[in-house]
Design a protein around this motif. Sequence first.
Motif, PDB file in Angstrom:
ATOM      1  N   LEU A  41       0.796  -1.237   0.000  1.00  0.00           N
ATOM      2  CA  LEU A  41       0.000   0.000   0.000  1.00  0.00           C
ATOM      3  C   LEU A  41       0.828   1.288   0.000  1.00  0.00           C
ATOM      4  O   LEU A  41       0.259   2.378  -0.072  1.00  0.00           O
ATOM      5  CB  LEU A  41      -0.939   0.013   1.224  1.00  0.00           C
ATOM      6  CG  LEU A  41      -1.990  -1.095   1.264  1.00  0.00           C
ATOM      7  CD1 LEU A  41      -2.748  -1.072   2.586  1.00  0.00           C
ATOM      8  CD2 LEU A  41      -2.977  -0.943   0.110  1.00  0.00           C
ATOM      9  N   ASN A  44       0.277   4.148  -2.386  1.00  0.00           N
ATOM     10  CA  ASN A  44      -0.915   4.980  -2.195  1.00  0.00           C
ATOM     11  C   ASN A  44      -0.968   5.407  -0.730  1.00  0.00           C
ATOM     12  O   ASN A  44      -1.664   4.822   0.093  1.00  0.00           O
ATOM     13  CB  ASN A  44      -2.168   4.179  -2.577  1.00  0.00           C
ATOM     14  CG  ASN A  44      -3.373   5.090  -2.737  1.00  0.00           C
ATOM     15  OD1 ASN A  44      -3.393   6.197  -2.214  1.00  0.00           O
ATOM     16  ND2 ASN A  44      -4.370   4.608  -3.457  1.00  0.00           N
ATOM     17  N   VAL A  47      -4.187   5.843   1.413  1.00  0.00           N
ATOM     18  CA  VAL A  47      -4.852   4.563   1.727  1.00  0.00           C
ATOM     19  C   VAL A  47      -4.137   3.881   2.883  1.00  0.00           C
ATOM     20  O   VAL A  47      -4.773   3.363   3.821  1.00  0.00           O
ATOM     21  CB  VAL A  47      -4.892   3.641   0.482  1.00  0.00           C
ATOM     22  CG1 VAL A  47      -5.412   2.256   0.851  1.00  0.00           C
ATOM     23  CG2 VAL A  47      -5.750   4.258  -0.606  1.00  0.00           C
TER      24      VAL A  47
END
Lengths: 222, 217
Positions: A41, A44, A47
């Motif tokens: 992750l 991003n 996120v």
Amino acid sequence: MLADIRLVAAKDLRIEWRSRVTLSQVVPFALLVLVLFGFALDANRPVLDAATSGLYWVTVLFVGVMSVQRATAIETTDGARRALLLAGVEPAAVFLGKAVAVALQLLFVEVVLVGGVIVLFDASIESLPLLTATCLVASVGIAAAGTLLGALVAGVRARETVLPILLLPVLAPVLIGATRAFDDALGTVAVDGWAWLGLLAGFGAINTVLGALAYGVLLEET
Amino acid sequence: MSIIRLQAAVALIGRFPALAGIDLEVGEGEVVLVQGPNGAGKSTLLRLCAGLMRLESGEGTVLGHDLATERPSIRRSVGLLGHDTALYDDLTVRENLDFWARASRVDEAAVTPAMERLGVADRLHDVPVALLSAGQRRRVALAAVVVRRPRLWLLDEPHAGLDPSGRDLVDQLVVDAAAAGATVLLSSHEVDRTLELATRRITVAGGTITGDVTDAR
């Protein structure tokens, strides 16, 4: 009763200290899971920030399953469960002693993992009391439900695979409640974390009482 | 006084009647050899007498306690050596025996003499059980039984895995227990050896008693 709880908990913790399973296997595994979540992750960032609490508690649940499997195996490997019955230890004391030992191991791993999310995910703690209370109460719930289900599957041949299938759905309220409370403690989402802590406390209390009452039957029948 | 009294006792393993209507009465101080082929129900009989199995039908008492309603009291009063040794691998011999003594509410002062008696006191007391041989584990498990000073000894294949000196030790333990007034029920495939100890021999086959010979020697 208290003496028996202490006796069983101390025995399990001493076995854990000698075998170093938590230190040499569970902690590295848990950190590895966090690192892999980070890899998945990190591209991003928003996120990852929003998911930090959830990732933390998913990792804790994995650790919980491992700890409960280990605690169950201690009694089933060489017929110690039967010997506990013969010794006349109150089944509720066996349950509470084992749950205390699992909860303490979980707390240790959770402390390490908090360091992990701070370093790896760049998380910051907004409310240390809420974070601490969440770890304490969630650990009790996971340990109580896990110890109870561990006893339930003790006599099952493929218990290593059956236990996660049974335990993880049961622990869903812990995942939800602890994630929300952590969201508040880490300041990632504006929720009332203390209210979610109430859910965790209820879950822990119900499973502790249920375990203390049912463990004797499970010890006899499995 | 009857130490064990079973009438038409039936015990199930799953749905299989491992004991299919046993009648047995054993008095104080008797040493009873339980013999029979594999799967005959010897171990089940010992476990039933230890209060570890539910009486499916029939009735019985062990040490004056009802097998249907007072199994916890029975368990606390017997000493069972089963196929498992019930030892924790990561604890030392001493720690294991201390744990079981405290769990059984027995004076921990009894641990050292029991370890000496079973030959696990000097070299082995500080050794993790995981490092012991099968025979040494068996000795430690026997020491755990000795520590409890039971009125009823239930020994399932007590000679298994032991060296000659260990086997002699088991024989002596049985003799001493009987001399102290305890009752001993032991299963063994070493019939010749055990007959020297036994005052009575019962034969189990198909979950029932097919032979009962008093003064077995």
